[in-house]
Design an enzyme around this catalytic site. Structure first.
Site, PDB file in Angstrom:
ATOM      1  N   CYS A 153      -1.654  -3.131 -15.337  1.00 34.98           N
ATOM      2  CA  CYS A 153      -2.002  -2.045 -14.418  1.00 34.98           C
ATOM      3  C   CYS A 153      -1.346  -2.230 -13.058  1.00 34.98           C
ATOM      4  O   CYS A 153      -1.561  -1.446 -12.152  1.00 34.98           O
ATOM      5  CB  CYS A 153      -3.513  -1.906 -14.275  1.00 34.98           C
ATOM      6  SG  CYS A 153      -4.291  -3.372 -13.589  1.00 34.98           S
TER       7      CYS A 153
ATOM      8  N   HIS B 142       0.829  -1.203   0.000  1.00 38.92           N
ATOM      9  CA  HIS B 142       0.000   0.000   0.000  1.00 38.92           C
ATOM     10  C   HIS B 142       0.877   1.272   0.000  1.00 38.92           C
ATOM     11  O   HIS B 142       0.622   2.219  -0.736  1.00 38.92           O
ATOM     12  CB  HIS B 142      -0.892  -0.042   1.234  1.00 38.92           C
ATOM     13  CG  HIS B 142      -1.640   1.201   1.450  1.00 38.92           C
ATOM     14  ND1 HIS B 142      -2.796   1.475   0.756  1.00 38.92           N
ATOM     15  CD2 HIS B 142      -1.382   2.270   2.214  1.00 38.92           C
ATOM     16  CE1 HIS B 142      -3.212   2.657   1.125  1.00 38.92           C
ATOM     17  NE2 HIS B 142      -2.380   3.163   2.007  1.00 38.92           N
TER      18      HIS B 142
ATOM     19  N   ARG C 176       2.660 -10.294  -0.800  1.00 37.07           N
ATOM     20  CA  ARG C 176       3.084  -9.032  -1.411  1.00 37.07           C
ATOM     21  C   ARG C 176       3.346  -7.931  -0.393  1.00 37.07           C
ATOM     22  O   ARG C 176       3.935  -6.901  -0.730  1.00 37.07           O
ATOM     23  CB  ARG C 176       2.053  -8.554  -2.438  1.00 37.07           C
ATOM     24  CG  ARG C 176       0.719  -8.207  -1.846  1.00 37.07           C
ATOM     25  CD  ARG C 176      -0.307  -7.891  -2.907  1.00 37.07           C
ATOM     26  NE  ARG C 176      -0.327  -6.482  -3.258  1.00 37.07           N
ATOM     27  CZ  ARG C 176      -1.225  -5.933  -4.061  1.00 37.07           C
ATOM     28  NH1 ARG C 176      -2.147  -6.686  -4.644  1.00 37.07           N
ATOM     29  NH2 ARG C 176      -1.200  -4.649  -4.333  1.00 37.07           N
TER      30      ARG C 176
ATOM     31  N   GLU D 145      -4.572 -12.041 -12.540  1.00 36.23           N
ATOM     32  CA  GLU D 145      -3.786 -11.872 -11.317  1.00 36.23           C
ATOM     33  C   GLU D 145      -3.449 -13.221 -10.695  1.00 36.23           C
ATOM     34  O   GLU D 145      -2.746 -13.286  -9.696  1.00 36.23           O
ATOM     35  CB  GLU D 145      -4.587 -11.066 -10.280  1.00 36.23           C
ATOM     36  CG  GLU D 145      -5.067  -9.724 -10.787  1.00 36.23           C
ATOM     37  CD  GLU D 145      -5.714  -8.904  -9.708  1.00 36.23           C
ATOM     38  OE1 GLU D 145      -5.030  -8.044  -9.138  1.00 36.23           O
ATOM     39  OE2 GLU D 145      -6.909  -9.121  -9.414  1.00 36.23           O
TER      40      GLU D 145
ATOM     41  N   ARG E 257     -12.559  -1.011 -11.902  1.00 32.18           N
ATOM     42  CA  ARG E 257     -12.397  -2.341 -11.340  1.00 32.18           C
ATOM     43  C   ARG E 257     -13.435  -2.518 -10.241  1.00 32.18           C
ATOM     44  O   ARG E 257     -13.498  -1.691  -9.311  1.00 32.18           O
ATOM     45  CB  ARG E 257     -10.999  -2.513 -10.750  1.00 32.18           C
ATOM     46  CG  ARG E 257     -10.861  -3.956 -10.321  1.00 32.18           C
ATOM     47  CD  ARG E 257      -9.900  -4.356  -9.298  1.00 32.18           C
ATOM     48  NE  ARG E 257      -9.527  -3.503  -8.242  1.00 32.18           N
ATOM     49  CZ  ARG E 257      -8.280  -3.506  -7.741  1.00 32.18           C
ATOM     50  NH1 ARG E 257      -7.357  -4.257  -8.274  1.00 32.18           N
ATOM     51  NH2 ARG E 257      -7.983  -2.739  -6.720  1.00 32.18           N
TER      52      ARG E 257
ATOM     53  N   ARG F 260      -9.485   1.946  -8.845  1.00 32.79           N
ATOM     54  CA  ARG F 260      -9.650   1.080  -7.679  1.00 32.79           C
ATOM     55  C   ARG F 260     -10.816   1.630  -6.867  1.00 32.79           C
ATOM     56  O   ARG F 260     -10.678   2.652  -6.193  1.00 32.79           O
ATOM     57  CB  ARG F 260      -8.387   1.090  -6.813  1.00 32.79           C
ATOM     58  CG  ARG F 260      -7.190   0.351  -7.412  1.00 32.79           C
ATOM     59  CD  ARG F 260      -6.044   0.331  -6.398  1.00 32.79           C
ATOM     60  NE  ARG F 260      -4.978  -0.572  -6.747  1.00 32.79           N
ATOM     61  CZ  ARG F 260      -3.809  -0.195  -7.284  1.00 32.79           C
ATOM     62  NH1 ARG F 260      -3.551   1.065  -7.521  1.00 32.79           N
ATOM     63  NH2 ARG F 260      -2.886  -1.094  -7.567  1.00 32.79           N
TER      64      ARG F 260
ATOM     65  N   ASN G  18       0.974  -7.150  -9.509  1.00 39.10           N
ATOM     66  CA  ASN G  18       1.236  -7.203  -8.058  1.00 39.10           C
ATOM     67  C   ASN G  18       0.751  -8.535  -7.492  1.00 39.10           C
ATOM     68  O   ASN G  18       1.475  -9.244  -6.804  1.00 39.10           O
ATOM     69  CB  ASN G  18       0.518  -6.067  -7.320  1.00 39.10           C
ATOM     70  CG  ASN G  18       0.822  -4.707  -7.902  1.00 39.10           C
ATOM     71  OD1 ASN G  18       1.831  -4.544  -8.565  1.00 39.10           O
ATOM     72  ND2 ASN G  18      -0.043  -3.737  -7.668  1.00 39.10           N
TER      73      ASN G  18
END
Ligand code: PEP
Ligand code: MG
Length: 550
Positions: A482, A184, A445, A411, A322, A286, A434
């Site tokens: 992205c 983050h 992550r 993903e 998204r 997001r 990610n």
């Protein structure tokens, strides 16, 4: 003497300035007998009044969202009921710190019971309790520092709640002890265009006021840098900016191959900057920010109004929405299952809509209502798609709302390996590197200690990107990236060489991406991709490509 600290680099630039540390919340000391209740009560009232006054002063100095949040907090802190409750407890023999804590705990329970908007304010209350207790105990004020001059923010880590208050005009760079390359904090630093070093184990050794030079590209912090080093970094920064500012307009390789350059958008306060960016639209909107810190999901009308603001800011351009990506690193009490042992492998992303179909229905209805007449080209995609059936069902639901373009994020390795089937049932694919790295390497992550595995230059990750892009191209479907991988200009060339058709990154990264594309042909990109794929590891892939492009 200069001391070097290492961590994971974020962003491309460097910045120098004095350290201001974010103090931790105070720990409550053991309860003690109160010798003089009147003096203790006066100290409690003084602590509460001082905190309210300090917040009001900060509100007056801040602008935008930060000013609003601070002013609201100042009002809450000044509520006389709170101080009265604490004083009552002191008069009954409780010491000041415990009395304050208990008064806030009661206030918190009342707000939580009231639900809705009130329940959402409990994190503000926790912050106020920490500030008041720290003030009473004479400890440093927790939360974001405010030294009154620009500073390098040093923290253990940043919580989403801290970010609304970060003032990019005052914060020069970030250094955090925790966090990985796609955490983050790293995403936030890029959104603000700040150089950062995350996962810097020795961050705790940096003292308030100490001069540091932070190098985002190299993951280095120079503590006590020489004036020459600071001057050299400033000159490099200026050249980097000038180079990037020379190219404008849509993304194109040197031979004119189009690569759409889009922005990532993750919070309402980012909207003005994102809309003003020289970008072809939003590649990743997001939508979680609307749902965070809430006890319940926002209703359709509220969502419609928020989406409309975004769509209207991007009239004539593409906005890829998204749908809600709750769970794991984005937990939401009303959407996430409370008892999962492995939330990253649990009900998250699109999977939450199987558990609670109404969540997605309400969101799609709001997106459709907001899109109507907005002039934006609205695309909608689902996070965490694993199998083609999920993509097909999602696309059907999107189209049932009159939204014509539906896509799937890639993903999960299974989705990359079967990207052709996914591309057959939806209109576009978007690779979230990610999470794709997290799941391909079985590496959390958020863990800085696993940065090597999470490195987006890992050839195995690039294999998955190549498989996805190749399969999408065969079906004539666009495929974007992205995730944070798209914001590294050298890696972006590799991604384009692998067949990626758009790149979405923080607005601050676009100029460098545009300049890198403009300096290389598609054939160059294909050759660079070949070099990276042939490398045995991430470090070799990166250095081989950097050597070739000079
Ligand atoms: C990703 O996983 O790469 C992505 C873009 O989504 P997020 O970072 O929001 O999980
Ligand atoms: Mg993701």
């Amino acid at each position: 003497m200069t001391r070097l600290l290492t961590g994971i680099g974020v962003g491309l630039g460097s910045a120098a300035g004095p350290v201001a540390r974010m103090a931790a919340a105070p720990a409550l000391p053991a309860p003690r007998i109160v010798a003089d209740p009147a003096a203790e009560a006066a100290a409690v009232r003084r602590a509460v009044t001082d905190v309210a006054a300090e917040l009001a002063q900060r509100a007056a100095r801040a602008t935008g969202v930060a000013a609003e949040v601070l002013a609201a907090q100042a009002l809450m802190a000044a509520d006389p009921v709170l101080a009265d409750r604490a004083v009552e407890l002191v008069e009954q023999g409780t010491d000041g710190a415990h009395a304050l804590s208990a008064a806030y705990a009661r206030f918190r329970a009342d707000l939580q019971a009231a639900g809705g908007f009130f329940a959402e304010r409990v994190t503000d209350l926790d912050d106020l309790r920490n500030r008041s207790v720290a003030r009473l105990l004479g400890l440093p004020t927790p939360g974001l520092p405010d030294p009154g001059h620009p500073y390098v923010l040093v923290a253990e880590d940043l919580a989403p709640a801290d970010t609304a208050l970060l003032d990019p005009a005052r914060v020069l760079a970030l250094v955090t002890a925790r966090g990985g390359p796609t955490s983050h904090t790293a995403i936030l630093a890029k959104a603000l265009g700040l150089p950062a070093v995350v996962g810097c184990a020795e961050a705790g050794s940096l003292a308030d006021g100490q001069e540091v030079l932070v190098h985002g590209a190299d993951g280095l912090v120079e503590a006590g840098p020489t004036p020459q080093a600071v001057r050299r970094a400033a000159t490099r920064e200026q050249h980097r900016r000038e180079r990037a500012d020379n190219v404008h307009g849509p993304g194109r390789t040197a031979d004119g191959h189009p690569v759409a350059l889009l922005v990532n958008l993750g919070a309402s306060h980012e909207l003005a900057g994102a809309a003003a960016a020289d970008a072809e639209g939003v590649g990743l909107f997001r939508t979680e920010f609307l749902y965070l810190d809430r006890a319940q999901a926002p209703g359709r009308e509220e969502q419609t109004a928020a989406y409309r603001q975004v769509f209207e800011a991007f009239t004539g351009r593409r906005v890829v929405v998204r749908t809600l990506d709750a769970g794991a690193d984005k937990p939401l009490p009303f959407a996430s299952a409370p008892d999962e042992e492995n939330p990253a492998l649990g009900i998250r992303g699109l999977r939450t809509s199987a558990r609670d179909p109404q969540l997605l229905e309400t969101q799609l209805a709001a997106v459709a209502a907001a899109a109507q007449g907005s002039g934006a080209e609205v695309w909608v995609m689902a996070p965490m798609v694993s199998v083609p059936r999920e993509a097909a069902e999602f696309a059907a639901r999107v189209r049932a709302h009159g939204l014509p373009v539906a896509g799937a994020m890639v993903e999960v390795p299974a989705a990359a390996l079967r990207a052709g089937r996914l591309a057959e049932v939806c209109d576009f694919l978007s690779i979230g590197t990610n999470d794709l790295a997290q799941y391909a390497f079985a590496a959390d992550r958020t863990l800085g200690s696993l940065a090597e595995l999470l490195d987006p230059w890992q050839p195995a990750l690039l294999d998955l990107v190549a498989a996805t892009a190749g399969a999408a191209a065969e079906r004539g479907r666009p495929v974007g990236v992205c995730g944070e991988a798209a914001s590294d200009p050298a890696l972006a060339l590799v991604l384009v060489g692998l067949g990626v058709t758009s790149l979405s990154a923080a607005p601050s990264c676009l100029a460098e991406l545009r300049a890198a594309l403009a300096a290389h042909t598609l054939q160059d990109c294909i050759e660079l991709a070949g070099l990276a794929l042939a490398a045995p590891d991430a470090a070799t892939a990166r250095s081989a490509v950097l050597r070739r492009i000079g």
